[in-house]
Design an enzyme around this catalytic site. Structure first.
Site, short mmCIF file in Angstrom:
data_model
loop_
_atom_site.label_atom_id
_atom_site.label_comp_id
_atom_site.label_asym_id
_atom_site.label_seq_id
_atom_site.Cartn_x
_atom_site.Cartn_y
_atom_site.Cartn_z
CG ASP A 89 -1.86 1.13 1.12
OD1 ASP A 89 -3.28 1.60 0.72
OD2 ASP A 89 -1.98 1.42 1.93
CD GLU B 290 -1.98 2.84 -3.44
OE1 GLU B 290 -3.15 2.77 -4.12
OE2 GLU B 290 -1.81 2.64 -2.61
C1 GLC Z 1 -4.18 3.08 -0.62
C2 GLC Z 1 -5.72 2.05 -0.29
C3 GLC Z 1 -6.35 3.11 -0.17
C4 GLC Z 1 -6.69 3.74 1.33
C5 GLC Z 1 -5.06 4.22 1.10
C6 GLC Z 1 -4.49 4.50 2.79
O1 GLC Z 1 -3.95 4.39 -1.75
O2 GLC Z 1 -6.12 2.04 -1.68
O3 GLC Z 1 -7.85 2.81 0.24
O4 GLC Z 1 -7.26 4.49 1.23
O5 GLC Z 1 -4.32 3.58 0.39
O6 GLC Z 1 -3.95 4.01 3.18
#
Ligand code: GLC
Length: 560
Positions: free
Chosen positions: A212, A272
């Site tokens: 994440d 991500e």
């Molecule tokens: C990422 C996740 C999202 C979350 C954010 C903070 O972007 O995919 O859903 O709100 O991180 O953890």
């Protein structure tokens, strides 16, 4: 996965299905999806034809951000199951040949995490506070935030704490919600803590990690003020810092220390990483760091052939879809049907101004989302499908304000509707109080699903679609089946040893490429029908094709 995979890591060409557990399937009737619900639907996922599932957070959490505020990284939220239940899910999934990827949330934890609670009761400058970013405020009495950084979820990125003696005290940094304090990654104790967490899940046979906010872990050590607002997702004092390279190399060593010969095989980690230009991804894709990062080209590009082609080439030029899997949606962005109906432009995670079910514009979005799925699944490498995408679920734009749970809605004072519209619990059956989402019951009753399902949800259900050859679900199932059996798809027979795709000259507004052996992809993103490229046979089409023409917003897979 394609049919021919000569000793390549599975993840280079895997189709991975993103499960948002609270919204997937509820086995005990409390209105919240759970691990046993996922387990009960493994036959569905197997028949769909996916190679792995990525489970978004199912850990204990006060749910300040849908579970991305973790209060215990090594346990299961009791509302969702138990650790033994997780092991059972992994073991049963393995029987179907399905791997399980877990979500690692290393940028921040929950404000209820014991280490953060310990920091709150410890003095300024203490080792407990050094795990996070605690700073004195500026201005009279320290009443102003320490710098001018803004939270991704709107408002200042700092919250002031009350010290144990009751006085207003220091501030802590949170790039997201106030319930999500950022870890201080320059502190070796944080590194050590997360290395244990990574091993904990890999030891439980997780096939990998989705990381994440993988671009956000390191902050400029001086936490300097921004002199101008950085372009969205551009390198900044808190995004894409060079220090990430070394961290991810260390994690790669851990991943590679797991025995590749045994199921689930080599372990992956997919970051991500939201980025401004594809070039920014170099930091992650050059060298041996994270095995993979998502590429969001098909999410951010407009529904325009030239723009899509440039977006695809940008990734192919860097590393390819094996290192940077393709996606058209996830739990943070508006559903493809509505997004592509609106032309695909704009902030992908806002559902403001999107057409809704019943609006005539949505018809084009449905066609485009079907065509986009065939595009994504024909591109070289790996692809991720977000639950419900295979049903063509629309964004539930009309959720009532009082039902919305996403902190972005609250923190923006309601101007940003947030991401709940793509998180509504799945419809499994045409009728019933939760459209088959809740199966078990509590005292003979089901609690209402945690987000309300719209009355039309049953039309999108698995039960309604499964026997209909023209349905979204049938298209996805056929595409995934072909992708497994066709030697040109996935990574193709030779992997990176050969060019993986070749664009053919084609009319404006079209995308046409070949993959060897014997595969042609063609899509018409324009408004008028165009002739199909010469071919031997139609393998699969997103809309009926009959007269040798490709209708607007249609894609085909052809045998050459
Ligand atoms: C990422 C996740 C999202 C979350 C954010 C903070 O972007 O995919 O859903 O709100 O991180 O953890």
């Amino acid at each position: 996965m394609s049919a021919v995979s000569p000793n390549r890591p599975w993840w280079q060409e895997a189709v991975v299905y993103e499960v948002y557990p609270r919204s997937f399937a509820d086995s005990d009737g409390d209105g919240i999806g759970d691990l046993a619900g996922v387990q009960s639907r493994l036959p569905y996922l197997s028949e769909l034809g996916v190679d792995a599932i990525w489970m978004t957070p199912f850990y204990p959490s006060p749910l300040a951000d849908g579970g991305y505020d973790v209060s215990d990284y090594r346990d299961v939220d009791p509302r969702l199951g138990t650790l033994a239940g997780f092991d059972e899910l992994v073991a049963t999934a393995a029987e179907y040949g399905i791997r399980v990827i877990v979500d690692l949330v290393p940028n921040h934890c929950s404000a209820e995490h014991p280490l953060f609670r310990a920091a709150l009761t410890a003095p300024a400058g203490s080792p407990e506070r050094e795990m996070f970013f605690f700073r004195d405020g500026r201005g009279a009495g320290g009443g102003e935030p320490p710098n001018n950084w803004q939270s991704v979820f709107h408002g200042t990125a700092w919250t002031r704490v009350t010290e144990p003696d009751g006085r207003p005290g220091q501030w802590y940094l949170h790039l997201f919600d106030a319930g999500q304090p950022d870890w201080n990654w320059r502190n070796p104790a944080v590194r050590g803590y997360f290395e244990e967490i990574i091993r904990f899940w890999l030891d439980r046979r997780a096939a990998g990690l989705r990381v994440d906010v993988a671009h956000g872990l390191f902050k400029d050590p001086d936490l300097t003020d921004l002199t101008e607002v950085p372009a969205a997702h551009a390198p900044s004092p808190y995004y894409h810092r060079a220090e990430l390279r070394d961290l991810y190399q260390r994690w790669r060593v851990i991943l590679d220390s797991y025995e590749p010969g045994e199921f689930p095989g080599t372990r992956t980690a997919v970051g991500e990483v939201w980025y401004d230009t594809a070039e920014t991804l170099r930091l992650y894709l050059d060298g041996a760091g994270l095995p993979q990062v998502f590429n969001f080209q098909l999410v951010t590009a407009r529904w325009d052939a030239a723009e899509m082609r440039t977006a695809i080439d940008a990734i192919e030029g860097l590393a390819g879809g094996d290192r940077a899997p393709w996606v058209i949606g996830n739990h943070d962005v508006a559903r493809p049907v509505n997004r592509y109906a609106a032309g695909g432009a704009g902030a992908p995670n806002m559902s403001t101004g999107l057409p809704r079910v019943g609006d005539p514009e949505l018809r084009a979005g449905v066609r485009r989302a079907r065509a986009a799925a065939l595009l994504m699944l024909a591109l070289p490498g790996s692809a991720y499908i977000y639950q419900g995408e295979e049903l063509g679920l629309p964004e539930v734009v009309e959720l009532p304000d009082e039902a919305r749970q996403d902190p972005t809605f609250r923190r923006s004072g309601g101007t940003d509707p947030g991401r709940d519209g793509c998180r509504v619990p799945l419809p499994w059956t045409s009728t019933g109080s939760s459209f088959g989402f809740s199966t078990g019951s509590r005292d003979g009753e089901h609690a209402a699903p945690w987000l309300p399902q719209p009355s039309y949800w049953g039309h999108y259900s698995v039960a309604d679609q499964i026997g209909d050859p023209g349905s979204f679900l049938s298209l996805y199932r056929a595409a995934l089946k072909l992708r497994r059996s066709h030697p040109a798809l996935g990574l193709g027979p030779a992997g990176r040893a050969a060019p993986l795709m070749r664009w053919l000259d084609s009319a404006p507004d079209t995308l046409v490429f070949t993959r060897e052996p014997g595969f042609i992809f063609a899509a018409n993103l324009g408004e008028a029908p165009v002739p199909m490229p010469p071919h031997a046979r139609v393998l699969l089409a997103s809309e009926p094709v009959g007269d040798g023409k490709l209708a607007p917003d249609t894609a085909v897979w052809l045998a050459s």
